[in-house]
Design a protein around this motif. Structure first.
Motif, short mmCIF file in Angstrom:
data_model
loop_
_atom_site.label_atom_id
_atom_site.label_comp_id
_atom_site.label_asym_id
_atom_site.label_seq_id
_atom_site.Cartn_x
_atom_site.Cartn_y
_atom_site.Cartn_z
N SER C 49 -11.02 2.60 64.33
CA SER C 49 -11.75 1.33 64.68
C SER C 49 -12.25 0.63 63.26
CB SER C 49 -12.80 1.61 65.45
OG SER C 49 -13.70 0.37 65.53
N GLN C 89 -7.30 -9.80 70.57
CA GLN C 89 -7.92 -8.56 70.88
C GLN C 89 -8.70 -9.04 72.17
OE1 GLN C 89 -9.64 -6.26 68.02
NE2 GLN C 89 -10.10 -4.77 69.15
N HIS C 199 -4.21 1.71 70.67
CA HIS C 199 -4.83 3.03 70.25
C HIS C 199 -4.25 4.22 71.02
CE1 HIS C 199 -7.90 1.36 67.92
NE2 HIS C 199 -8.30 0.55 68.79
N SER E 142 -15.46 -5.83 64.00
CA SER E 142 -14.10 -5.65 64.51
C SER E 142 -14.42 -5.48 66.05
CB SER E 142 -13.36 -4.60 64.13
OG SER E 142 -13.75 -3.42 64.29
N GLY E 143 -13.24 -5.77 66.86
CA GLY E 143 -13.54 -5.39 68.34
C GLY E 143 -14.07 -4.09 68.68
N GLY E 144 -13.61 -3.09 68.14
CA GLY E 144 -14.13 -1.91 68.42
C GLY E 144 -15.36 -1.52 68.00
N GLN E 145 -15.90 -2.17 66.99
CA GLN E 145 -17.15 -2.04 66.28
C GLN E 145 -18.12 -2.72 67.35
OE1 GLN E 145 -16.42 -3.60 62.47
NE2 GLN E 145 -16.04 -1.75 61.49
N ARG E 146 -17.99 -3.84 67.74
CA ARG E 146 -18.56 -4.47 68.66
C ARG E 146 -18.92 -3.72 69.88
NH1 ARG E 146 -16.42 -9.72 66.82
NH2 ARG E 146 -14.67 -9.48 68.30
N ARG E 148 -18.96 -0.57 70.10
CA ARG E 148 -19.97 0.66 69.82
C ARG E 148 -21.07 0.18 69.65
NH1 ARG E 148 -17.30 2.95 64.58
NH2 ARG E 148 -15.88 1.20 64.32
N LEU E 171 -11.23 1.54 71.70
CA LEU E 171 -11.39 2.44 70.24
C LEU E 171 -10.07 3.17 70.31
CD1 LEU E 171 -15.01 3.57 71.08
CD2 LEU E 171 -14.16 1.83 69.31
#
Ligand SMILES: Nc1ncnc2c1ncn2[C@@H]1O[C@H](COP(=O)(O)OP(=O)(O)OP(=O)(O)O)[C@@H](O)[C@H]1O
Ligand SMILES: Nc1ncnc2c1ncn2[C@@H]1O[C@H](COP(=O)(O)OP(=O)(O)OP(=O)(O)O)[C@@H](O)[C@H]1O
Ligand SMILES: [Mg+2]
Ligand SMILES: [Mg+2]
Lengths: 315, 263, 264, 263, 264
Positions: C49, C89, C199, E142-146, E148, E171
């Motif tokens: 990520s 995304q 992923h 990033s999408g995954g960071q958001r 998290r 993720l």
């Protein structure tokens, strides 16, 4: 009414009587008597502390006098009669002008020569001016009214334009603007002879007769001196109060007042009695109001709306 | 149920309280000033006496208000799209549009009378000038506030400028546009009244609400003056209600301001 | 239905020394990166990520500009070609349009005639099994349903290059597997080149002809693996030992890359 | 680079074109009407002659405009929060706030003069009345338009009403608030000028731009009248610039209307 | 650190005959559904897209009201208890706050003092490995960071009941596995009851003490499976044959449920 009038008068008993005068427009020669008396210190000599409050399009002279925010105001007699009828405690105590200088201004070549010719015309005027109703009724004519906007631009730019105006003021700006001097249709030629007047709060007048008398005496003296003496003190004060006043204009306006005998009256016999009011003319004005159904017959009594008691007595 | 009843009741109760307060205020004023705040019976009397004249005047002013409002809506929509189409256009044009709004009507009145003529055309034009700008500001802001991700979608789809503008930014700006429209709807009748006051014309005893107000004011007919103002307000409310209804129709299915608080 | 592009493979996507930083001073998000993708390839992209996967797709679509380097997509500079579709995304559906109209959006931009548009819309909706929700508004959909609408919207354009950013992320495994198989079937017909961020290693290996494993800080291609499983792939592929071996291998590579990401 | 240069150049070019057009128009008018559209040298002359007086008047009007504007911003923020706090409050209060806006200034001008007295307080009050409503409508709409998902977050977090209002709805409504502020900033100086015209006072020989305009108008000093209007515009531009700057400071880091089109 | 709740298990979540329809007339989204979750249980929810998982969590959090039936969460009607946290399917970060302030949002609502707030925020950010991005705004993530950040925001509240809607959906597998293990470690300390929606069977089995498999149209509990793997679970668990067997079993159950969903 009583309370506010008393407090207005009572608050100053200590030294001199305070009088607030509400003007109907920005200071100009039409207020010559007041400014001359003020500038020469004649109000102060009479034990009065007078404040002249400039007017404007929303001067609300009669309302401010009626509610006691001013004790005296300058206005026009027929309108004041109407306001008295509406319940404002007003008393007309002295003439400013023997004839209200509101006239119709026309270009010289305008085909309208007479009031009857106004039928179907466009006129810029205050829609509430009673004279308009009077004309409609008397001549059985109608015209289109454009609200008065205190400007002469349309008149200068449009040869067919007809507008209401103070003929001791507007003509100056019209000629300055490059147009030839206008022609006038005088209201009194139609039988509508209203005064320019000083109006007092009637309760205040009743409670302060001496002050009012002293005021009017100084006022009349002021006019006399302004017209026949050196107007410089009044003009200086007018310029201080309104920096748009130019010498040319002040001189023009004063000259018009003199030449047109507005203050002294065209009736030579009485010309020394500045400020005089004629009950018979009031009876006629009340008749006009009744004929126009603006007040029921008998509602307005001459004795109740005006008084000559406070004027300096005739010599 | 209870809360829905309240929703009708409370405004009515407040109205009653305000009216009672008005009446009390009237009577508590010193008699010389009482005329400034006419009592409710005096108001009712004014409506009785001048009702017919007010109706005529209101129709005249309502037409002018609608004319100016419609003109403003269309022209504002056009200019907003133009302004939103590029930063360059915005930098170039926006100041002049602002300037247009900032020209004091009281100053240009003589020029309008001369060039457009007194009466309906000038009144409509002034109403337009008064209502135009809130619409432009709101709509432009709406067009610019569109979700970045949606812009990306359109860029990815190689949308032409006009497609991005009409298919994305325009619908996205609708909530802002309707906000502007609501302001304009409120301003239009009072703007038309003011315009009538400044550049209207009256003939044959027929005039708009502005000149009518001027007449009542000159004659010190304060209850009638209040009645005139009230009629102006009613016009405003009617227009606002119409705009709100339209807004609901257009937006309720998708915009969050209409999403039920609980489902 | 076999087009020239498959007969003589040409370069669909080419990156040369492409890097990207958001601020001139900061460490770059993508390190200078070179890459060639042949027409018809199906490239899966794996990586931790925040390593720059979405950024890479944005560069290719022309939505972001690279700080250095050269990019060509389908022979054009990014953002200039006419036949690219990008599944973001996030679903990014237009809230004021219902599902059907959302699916048609991109077709409308391309002036596809109304009947053709309706045909493609219906086909795409059927594919993602949302035909019965055609009249619903986005806020009435579940998260997975929204992503499926977004996917349908892209597929309806029948592009030559298809960028997909975790299109199946919000979907259950069944739906995921089924959509993966459908995607491969469509690919047989439409023959696009695909870059597919995911992923799921299993998904990557199942779908792709090539897997890129990205490493983070700065984003770069750590591994570039060819997946030599024959197409068409189907249910049986998932039990193919070669497939399972590849999944294990890619997993290991990815795991080896991770410690660097963990430092992020 | 090129486009940035254009951004400065184009507005200047347009300004030059408009000024030239103005001048041409002036000369193409029949001589008797030419005075209605003074030439640029005449305008410059008016500024030379009346500059000092205009400066004094402008200061007076600017203070009134700022006063009314600031008052409107604060009161509108308060009322918008109140309105957004519940549908019940909204149903009860909104009509009266609308009514407030719909009271024609020209009608209440006499009443203000009699109760508040002519001069600065009345001018500020009228400016307030004119600028208040666009702010309330915009801000309220902003407070209501907040993202449903964020409301859910706050509900889930068991936020108190006031927390939802102040920590969620208020910041989310900022873009709308600034839109309203921009409209108010444009309306304030011209509102103050109009108010000065209607309820100003020229006591002591000092007056605002409204009375100044009235006097110039009555005296047919058209170039000076235009100069007065121009000064009013400049005040408006200054205020709008200030609001835009503030808006940028507050919003640029997160709001989509400020997100660069490509990065 | 062991609280009374673990010593004597009590009912944390109870649903009785709960159903939900969006329109009175339509087929219900959730069929009348009854369910008891003991305090301290970790319940994973699996099910096809659109079957009603998010709807179920919304009912429990009080964000939606049920059409029929009774719900109690932590002894309160939904939306009345003070110690519930819900990680939404979308990140729903406030765009005007930076990452740090976003993580603090819920603590602020609860009037947690500033220093305690800072402590918990830093711990939560460290957990999701975003300490170095504390000052960034959501649109820079990033999408995954958001996602998290959203997870950190919920965990910082140290709730008694935790609802998670695909928190790891965006993720990569490494991050996912690591966060799963961290989640279990936190659970040891904070001892909340969790409902965890996921599309990964492996993840469900690894994390949960109980797995619910939902079927669609209407949403209902098709299978309710106890996962009897001992806690703490860790890397080794993933290679435990019992674990692998359970994953296979749950997968099969889920697959069996799917055909009904496919009809949707
Ligand atoms: N406001 C609404 N009006 C009508 N239908 C709705 C609404 N909200 C959700 N639905 C429907 O309810 C069903 C369940 O939605 P929900 O979001 O609970 O699904 P889910 O199980 O979370 O799916 P996913 O895995 O895709 O997130 C879906 O079919 C959805 O379309
Ligand atoms: N506008 C921006 N300003 C600064 N940094 C940014 C910006 N946008 C993205 N980034 C950073 O760039 C990096 C790469 O982001 P990107 O979205 O490409 O990640 P990703 O690989 O797609 O991650 P994920 O799997 O979480 O979606 C991240 O660390 C992110 O924080
Ligand atoms: Mg990404
Ligand atoms: Mg969901």
């Amino acid at each position: 009414g009583k309370k506010s009038a008393e407090s207005a008068a009572g608050s100053s008993k200590a030294s001199s009587t305070k009088i607030t005068v509400q003007l109907d427009w920005f200071p100009e020669p039409e207020h010559g008597g007041l400014f001359q008396a003020q500038a020469k210190g004649w109000f102060r000599e009479a034990g009065l502390e007078v404040t002249l409050v400039p007017g404007g399009p929303n001067a609300l002279v009669n309302q401010r006098v009626g509610t006691g925010q001013a004790q005296i105001g300058q206005g026009e007699s027929v309108t004041t009669l109407l306001d008295t009828h509406k319940g404002l405690p007003l008393l007309q105590v002295a003439a400013v002008f023997q004839n209200d200088p509101s006239v119709f201004l026309l270009h010289a070549e305008n085909p309208v020569r007479d009031f009857k010719d106004l039928n179907g015309r466009k006129i810029m005027a205050r829609p509430g001016w009673v004279f308009l109703d009077y004309l409609r009724q008397k001549y059985a004519i109608d015209f289109t009214i454009i609200p008065f906007n205190f400007s002469v631009s349309n008149f200068i730019a449009d040869k067919d334009f007809i507008q209401q105006g103070f003929y001791i003021a507007e003509p100056y700006f019209i000629t300055q603007g490059g147009a030839p001097a206008p022609r006038y249709l005088y209201a009194w030629d139609a039988g509508y002879d209203s005064y320019g007047v000083l109006i007092a709060n009637s309760e205040w007048a009743k409670n302060n007769p001496a002050a009012l008398r002293a005021f009017l005496a100084a006022y009349v003296r002021g006019w006399d001196d302004y017209l026949h003496g050196d107007p410089a003190p009044a003009h200086a004060a007018m310029k201080a109060a309104n920096d748009k006043n130019t010498d040319g204009f002040l001189e023009f306006s004063r000259r018009m007042i003199i030449e047109e005998k507005l203050v002294v009256g065209r009736d030579a016999a009485d010309s020394a009695r500045i400020g005089r009011l004629d009950p018979a003319r009031y009876a006629r004005q009340i008749q006009i109001i009744e004929d126009l159904k603006l007040a029921p017959a008998g509602a307005l009594k001459v004795e109740a709306v005006m008084s000559t008691d406070y004027l300096p007595s005739a010599k | 149920m209870n809360s829905r009843a309240l929703r009708w009741l409370l405004p009515l109760v407040l109205a009653a309280v305000l009216l009672a307060g008005w009446q009390v205020l009237h009577h508590s004023l010193p008699p010389t000033r009482r005329f400034l705040l006419p009592s409710l019976p005096q108001l009712a009397e004014a409506f009785r006496v001048h009702g017919a004249a007010l109706l005529v005047a209101a129709r005249y002013t309502a037409l002018a208000a609608l004319g100016g409002f419609a003109l403003a809506a269309v022209v504002a929509a056009f200019f907003s799209l133009l302004l939103a189409s590029s930063g360059l256009v915005r930098a170039t044009l926006y100041p002049y549009l602002m300037g247009l709004q900032m020209v004091p009507v009281i100053i240009i009145a003589p020029i309008l009378i001369l060039w457009v003529g007194p009466g309906a055309p000038s009144v409509i034009l002034v109403t337009f000038l008064i209502t135009f700008f809130p619409l432009v500001v709101n709509t432009t802001q709406g067009l610019l506030s569109v979700d970045r991700a949606h812009v990306d979608l359109f860029r990815m789809g190689r949308a032409a400028r006009w497609q991005e503008l009409l298919l994305l930014r325009a619908p996205a700006a609708l909530p802002y546009f309707f906000t502007g429209l609501r302001i304009a709807a409120i301003l239009a009748p009072i703007g038309a009244l003011t315009a009538d006051y400044l550049v209207g014309s009256s003939s044959g005893g027929r005039s708009g609400l502005g000149i009518t107000a001027l007449l009542f004011s000159a004659r010190n007919e304060i209850p009638a003056l209040y009645a005139t103002a009230l009629v102006g307000c009613l016009l405003g409310f009617a227009l606002v209600a119409a705009v709100s209804g339209l807004s609901w129709l257009v937006l309720n299915r998708w915009h969050d301001s209409y999403s039920p608080s609980d489902k | 239905m076999v087009t020239a592009a498959t007969a003589t493979p040409t370069t669909a996507i080419r990156l040369e020394n492409v890097s990207k930083s958001f601020f001139a001073s900061a460490t770059p998000i993508l390190a200078p990166l070179s890459l060639n993708v042949e027409a018809g390839e199906f490239v899966a992209i794996l990586g931790p990520s925040g390593c720059g996967k979405s950024t890479l797709l944005r560069l290719l679509s022309g939505l972001a500009t690279s700080s250095t380097g050269e990019i060509a997509v389908d022979g054009h500079p990014p953002g200039q070609g006419d036949d690219l579709a990008y599944v973001f995304q996030d679903a990014t559906l237009l809230p004021w349009l219902n599902v059907a109209a959302n699916v048609e959006t991109l077709l409308r931009l391309r002036h596809v005639p109304a009947d053709e548009r309706a045909r493609r819309r219906d086909a795409a909706l059927a594919l993602v099994r949302l035909s019965d929700r055609a009249g619903a508004y986005p806020r009435q959909l579940s998260g997975g349903q929204r992503m499926r609408v977004s996917l349908a919207r892209a597929l309806a354009t029948e592009p030559r290059v298809l960028l997909l950013d975790e299109p199946f992320g919000a979907l259950d495994e069944m739906t995921r597997d089924r959509l993966g198989e459908e995607l491969l079937a469509i690919r047989e017909r439409q023959r696009w080149t695909a870059l597919f961020v995911t992923h799921s290693v299993a998904e990557a290996v199942f779908l792709a002809s090539r897997v890129l494993v990205l490493a983070a800080r700065p984003g770069r291609v750590a591994h570039d693996l060819r997946i030599d499983l024959p197409y068409p792939r189907n249910h049986d592929t998932r039990r193919d030992p070669a497939y399972l071996r590849l999944v294990a291998e890619v997993s290991a590579r990815l795991r080896a890359v991770d410690p660097e990401a963990a430092a992020a």
